[in-house]
Scaffold this active site. Sequence first.
Site, PDB file in Angstrom:
ATOM      1  N   PHE A  84       0.910  -1.343   0.195  1.00  0.00           N
ATOM      2  CA  PHE A  84      -0.107  -0.046   0.022  1.00  0.00           C
ATOM      3  C   PHE A  84       0.996   1.110  -0.058  1.00  0.00           C
ATOM      4  O   PHE A  84       1.606   1.392   0.988  1.00  0.00           O
ATOM      5  CB  PHE A  84      -0.975   0.018   1.420  1.00  0.00           C
ATOM      6  CG  PHE A  84      -1.958   1.366   1.184  1.00  0.00           C
ATOM      7  CD1 PHE A  84      -3.128   1.027   0.609  1.00  0.00           C
ATOM      8  CD2 PHE A  84      -1.310   2.434   1.648  1.00  0.00           C
ATOM      9  CE1 PHE A  84      -4.116   2.153   0.443  1.00  0.00           C
ATOM     10  CE2 PHE A  84      -2.372   3.393   1.510  1.00  0.00           C
ATOM     11  CZ  PHE A  84      -3.781   3.578   0.916  1.00  0.00           C
ATOM     12  N   THR A  96       2.689  25.000  -5.838  1.00  0.00           N
ATOM     13  CA  THR A  96       2.473  26.366  -5.149  1.00  0.00           C
ATOM     14  C   THR A  96       3.006  26.332  -3.422  1.00  0.00           C
ATOM     15  O   THR A  96       3.704  27.121  -3.125  1.00  0.00           O
ATOM     16  CB  THR A  96       1.178  26.640  -4.991  1.00  0.00           C
ATOM     17  OG1 THR A  96       0.474  26.906  -6.272  1.00  0.00           O
ATOM     18  CG2 THR A  96       0.616  27.829  -4.015  1.00  0.00           C
ATOM     19  N   LYS A 119       2.328  10.585   8.058  1.00  0.00           N
ATOM     20  CA  LYS A 119       1.483   9.970   9.258  1.00  0.00           C
ATOM     21  C   LYS A 119       2.124  10.563  10.629  1.00  0.00           C
ATOM     22  O   LYS A 119       1.844  11.773  10.979  1.00  0.00           O
ATOM     23  CB  LYS A 119       1.669   8.148   9.356  1.00  0.00           C
ATOM     24  CG  LYS A 119       0.576   7.843   8.354  1.00  0.00           C
ATOM     25  CD  LYS A 119       0.435   6.535   8.431  1.00  0.00           C
ATOM     26  CE  LYS A 119      -0.443   5.773   7.427  1.00  0.00           C
ATOM     27  NZ  LYS A 119      -2.040   5.743   8.124  1.00  0.00           N
ATOM     28  N   ASP A 157       9.307   2.810   1.696  1.00  0.00           N
ATOM     29  CA  ASP A 157       8.016   3.655   2.179  1.00  0.00           C
ATOM     30  C   ASP A 157       8.107   3.566   3.640  1.00  0.00           C
ATOM     31  O   ASP A 157       7.676   2.512   4.053  1.00  0.00           O
ATOM     32  CB  ASP A 157       7.000   3.475   1.286  1.00  0.00           C
ATOM     33  CG  ASP A 157       5.665   3.766   1.569  1.00  0.00           C
ATOM     34  OD1 ASP A 157       5.643   4.471   2.764  1.00  0.00           O
ATOM     35  OD2 ASP A 157       4.886   3.829   0.908  1.00  0.00           O
TER      36      ASP A 157
END
Lengths: 470, 470
Positions: free
Chosen positions: A188, A350, A325, A294
Amino acid sequence: MSISAQYFPNEPAAPQVKTAFPGPQSQDAVKLLGQVFDARPVYFVADYEKSNGNYIVDVDGNTYLDVYAQIASIPLGYNNPALQAVAKSDKMIRAIIDRPALGNFPGKDSEEIIKSLLDVAPKGQDKVWSGLSGADANELAFKAAFFWYQLRRRGYKAEFTAEESKTVMDNQLPGSPDLAVLSFERAFHGRLFATASTTRSKPIHKLDLPSFKWPKAEFPTYKYPLGEHAKDNEEEDKRCLAIVEEKFQKASAPIAAVLVEPIQSEGGDNHASQAFLQGLRDITIKHGALLIMDEVQTGVGATGKFWAHEHFNISPAPDMVTFSKKFQSAGYYFHDPEIIPNVAYRQFNTWCGDPARMLLGGAIGAEVKKHDLPAVVARVGDYLYKKLEGLAQKYPDFIHNLRGKDRGTFIAWSFKEAPLRNQFLSDIKKEGINMGGCAEDSVRLRPTLVFEEKHADILVAAVEKVLAGY
Amino acid sequence: MSISAQYFPNEPAAPQVKTAFPGPQSQDAVKLLGQVFDARPVYFVADYEKSNGNYIVDVDGNTYLDVYAQIASIPLGYNNPALQAVAKSDKMIRAIIDRPALGNFPGKDSEEIIKSLLDVAPKGQDKVWSGLSGADANELAFKAAFFWYQLRRRGYKAEFTAEESKTVMDNQLPGSPDLAVLSFERAFHGRLFATASTTRSKPIHKLDLPSFKWPKAEFPTYKYPLGEHAKDNEEEDKRCLAIVEEKFQKASAPIAAVLVEPIQSEGGDNHASQAFLQGLRDITIKHGALLIMDEVQTGVGATGKFWAHEHFNISPAPDMVTFSKKFQSAGYYFHDPEIIPNVAYRQFNTWCGDPARMLLGGAIGAEVKKHDLPAVVARVGDYLYKKLEGLAQKYPDFIHNLRGKDRGTFIAWSFKEAPLRNQFLSDIKKEGINMGGCAEDSVRLRPTLVFEEKHADILVAAVEKVLAGY
């Protein structure tokens, strides 16, 4: 004094369940919320004012020991006083109301804020780029990987050809090349379009979305307890690494990066071994691809080290490490200057992150270091793991494949089947424990970093009470 | 008392430039920042503590009238006291330190916060889904569009086939269908992978990134002044709409949504007419596709209406309207319940937005309504536009295609060529004006909503001073 007692002198001593789950006031609140927001996934409506430390309180006044912690993203407990002080600071107030376009007009404290994130960088990393969420962090890392890959392909010439600049505006070759990120079954990595193309845990995450036809490989499935199956598990690593090697050799589009979680979290708490991760490192170097670790869910202390992959001493260090997280700010760490895009404004948007969240992230990192919370987590994790091992022996029908030994409180186990797991998650809430699942048949523990032995005792007693009733 | 005087009793009366641009302290700060962050795009390092209202102050003590405002994203001036009060509130402090997984464990004030965003929803919209940035908002809208499109294709049956659930894990048909979003030449919708596939303003935004091979159509190029070229411009609308119609008919992948900015902002302040946007509405309905209005840069008052497309009374209303920037919170508005995914957890992620930023967004919306700032902006915009029209007559070699009549302060003009535009942007900074460009040859004005006649006078005088020197 224990760290939770230092932070939370008024932390509840135990859960308190006053109503059925969810309570009547929660149900009413969900109905109202549902008129303006997709409230179908809501478990309960929380009262964050009353929540304290490891305990979350709902609008019915129920008090739950929270071992899910906002899908693994509350680091230091609810209403932590150290973070409260940061949130009240003039710096934070300005970061909120004078949000800069960080890449164009950084504030005078931007360097300090960025350095505070680097203070807790994984071993071997000394640069950072900031984003807004775990999925965003991963996609920013993909962009950096593709820029790097093409830079090398061009022999480090900075110029783009006229044809590249023209064709890219039509999303065509050669300006828009056919490149891939390799990910793993059950992974995931997020639910934006490119990250969804690398996510492989559940169909619901990505059904009906166009995707990049990127390849996947197999993630090792070990036999537990690990110590009793060393030989089989070694073979499993070799088998899976051979598949990765084959994917590189047979790739229809060049693989610019391999993306891996040190522990596949949403996908079922599938742990990678040192050998597997080092093998990926070796294969990526051999094929001129980057290795992206990750650490969105595994990072910031929960495994007993600040970063989970630091358990493994991968060498050379991963090329990028993504985070979000529990850090409350998102982005990727890296070290190789070649990963800075060769031309300005390629990695840009931005806001380029959120200094308010980065300020908080820096404060979280500083607290974790100051109190050496990874050591606390390691100690409490060992304590908890042993207790759960005991339960696993006592209730072998309900605790399978206990995972997370020597990985702090990053612990999970499986049930025989999904309905039973779901029943357990429902029943444990009645005992005042807020717990989450992973994959279809597992539960995962994701407490805060200030979860201690006294909390573990309450958790274990509740688990036993539920299992004893089955 | 004018609104800027109410908010900012100590706002500077004029810019003050003390050093060359950028100043020595800014240069030193950029060097330090560059050691840990990609600081190549930095213009100057700001002192947000000293910035006030429409004026941004840098670390050298230079004071600029800011008509760029963090790439069009500061709504109510620097250190606005009303927003300061919100930032200091207990609700904000909790939103910062107890960040919820909003979809699972919303707080008791979540409904109120979401309603505050809906209080300023575009006409015809009554639901919202929250994200984290403009690019994120657009990608979330794409997801909703693809879910909706496939739901209709299936005849509203909720079940996914076993084949869909299997193939999607390999990023293959039919689970991962080949669907498209149609966007326009010169559009800018963000720089994540799916949004980059719809962005067409500059090659640098997307070179070397894999992309979805989604189609583009032409955006009208009008002749200015609009009033003098009504017939030609009508023909241009028809020509461009015919291309859109043709793209639908010849699409190799079904087009689930058309994505359009009412004014293409990064791409050069290219305004769409009512006829063009209504034509897109008609074509999307005819072909069973959604119309997504990207109001990331145009929204929240700057065109003299809260939402720019409200100038046009498009009927029926666009299916989704995306927002970010000046709202300081991001997401999409919609109204059709069919755009809520048929199954829970399809539109979902850990945070589902940021309640801290949503709280601020609600407060911004309330201030804009309370003081009717779109009316202020419309008034000031008319005043400014007329003055610039005068300059355009006086300096016809340097102000081409003045754009933004009756669109508040959302004003832009072009130079003959890019080097001249770049020179102008550099020279105007020496006069104490912080201004931004768009496309290759244009400048765009993006002041706050509390930019008034006195600020416009200073701006116009500076523009004239620079142009008079050419």
